[in-house]
Design a protein around this motif. Structure first.
Motif, PDB file in Angstrom:
ATOM      1  N   HIS A 120       0.676  -1.535   0.172  1.00 32.63           N
ATOM      2  CA  HIS A 120       0.285  -0.105  -0.104  1.00 32.63           C
ATOM      3  C   HIS A 120       0.819   1.128   0.406  1.00 32.63           C
ATOM      4  O   HIS A 120       0.514   2.386  -0.651  1.00 32.63           O
ATOM      5  CB  HIS A 120      -0.675   0.114   1.423  1.00 32.63           C
ATOM      6  N   GLU A 123       2.189   1.675  -3.654  1.00 36.12           N
ATOM      7  CA  GLU A 123       1.226   2.370  -4.346  1.00 36.12           C
ATOM      8  C   GLU A 123       1.079   4.069  -3.982  1.00 36.12           C
ATOM      9  O   GLU A 123       0.585   4.462  -5.037  1.00 36.12           O
ATOM     10  CB  GLU A 123      -0.308   1.458  -4.301  1.00 36.12           C
ATOM     11  N   LYS A 129      -0.969   1.183  -9.206  1.00 33.24           N
ATOM     12  CA  LYS A 129      -1.637   0.397  -8.738  1.00 33.24           C
ATOM     13  C   LYS A 129      -1.467  -0.332  -9.142  1.00 33.24           C
ATOM     14  O   LYS A 129      -0.947  -1.331 -10.382  1.00 33.24           O
ATOM     15  CB  LYS A 129      -2.846   0.932  -9.274  1.00 33.24           C
ATOM     16  N   LEU A 130      -0.938  -1.967  -8.128  1.00 34.75           N
ATOM     17  CA  LEU A 130      -0.162  -2.739  -8.604  1.00 34.75           C
ATOM     18  C   LEU A 130      -1.273  -3.465  -8.791  1.00 34.75           C
ATOM     19  O   LEU A 130      -2.585  -3.501  -8.216  1.00 34.75           O
ATOM     20  CB  LEU A 130      -0.224  -3.500  -6.970  1.00 34.75           C
ATOM     21  N   ALA A 151       3.294  -0.998 -13.379  1.00 34.09           N
ATOM     22  CA  ALA A 151       2.290  -0.901 -12.849  1.00 34.09           C
ATOM     23  C   ALA A 151       2.958   0.599 -13.103  1.00 34.09           C
ATOM     24  O   ALA A 151       1.994   1.032 -13.816  1.00 34.09           O
ATOM     25  CB  ALA A 151       2.310  -0.501 -11.278  1.00 34.09           C
ATOM     26  N   SER A 155       0.567   3.789 -16.089  1.00 35.42           N
ATOM     27  CA  SER A 155       0.487   4.581 -15.563  1.00 35.42           C
ATOM     28  C   SER A 155       0.913   5.980 -16.106  1.00 35.42           C
ATOM     29  O   SER A 155       2.235   6.119 -17.230  1.00 35.42           O
ATOM     30  CB  SER A 155       1.650   4.395 -13.957  1.00 35.42           C
TER      31      SER A 155
END
Length: 163
Positions: A120, A123, A129-130, A151, A155
């Motif tokens: 978390h 991220e 966002k994994l 990820a 992005s």
């Protein structure tokens, strides 16, 4: 109640225990500051490759898990999380599996919680966002780095910086 009084009351008033509590607070503050620097390092990279990203991810993980490079040699992702829990609980790392059982209705172990919180923080810090189903397949820090890199490719923030 002032923090100093609470600390003495909660740990029985022993000076050594208060020193340990203060040392832990200092390590957590230092970890927060250093982990932010590692995220900044990623932001400042010109062209990001998996190979360039991997040592930064490793340093970030060790920092967040409050571990030193010397004690983490040759360990995989799970072993690092277990060692971090063992150090936090002041128990032998070999006993983590036996003692790390959920005491709440969440049924999540401390090791699992530590790994989830790390993911978390990655991220949030990198604004990515994994791929959640793939996070359970992480075995090595290289696996984690590849998941982060994938990820980043998805992005808009990072796609132009990847090599």
């Amino acid at each position: 109640m002032p923090a100093g009084i609470w600390a003495r009351a909660s740990i029985g008033g022993g000076k050594k225990k208060i020193d340990i509590l203060q040392e832990t607070r200092n390590r957590l503050r230092l970890s927060a500051a250093n982990s932010a620097k590692y995220l900044q390092t990623v932001s400042e990279m010109g062209c990001i490759s998996i190979d360039a990203l991997e040592p930064v991810v490793r340093s970030y993980v060790l920092c967040k898990f409050l571990l030193d490079e010397s004690e983490a040699e040759g360990m995989n992702y799970l072993q690092l999380a277990e060692l971090s829990v063992a150090k936090s609980a002041h128990i032998n790392p070999e006993l983590v599996e036996m003692y790390d059982v959920s005491m709440s209705c969440s049924s999540i172990s401390s090791v699992a919680a530590k790994k989830v919180l790390l993911l978390h923080s990655i991220e949030k810090g990198l604004q990515i966002k994994l791929d959640a189903p793939k996070t359970v397949q992480i075995v090595t820090l290289r696996d984690l780095t590849e998941l982060i890199y994938d990820a980043m490719k998805r992005s808009e923030r990072w796609s132009d910086k990847l090599g």
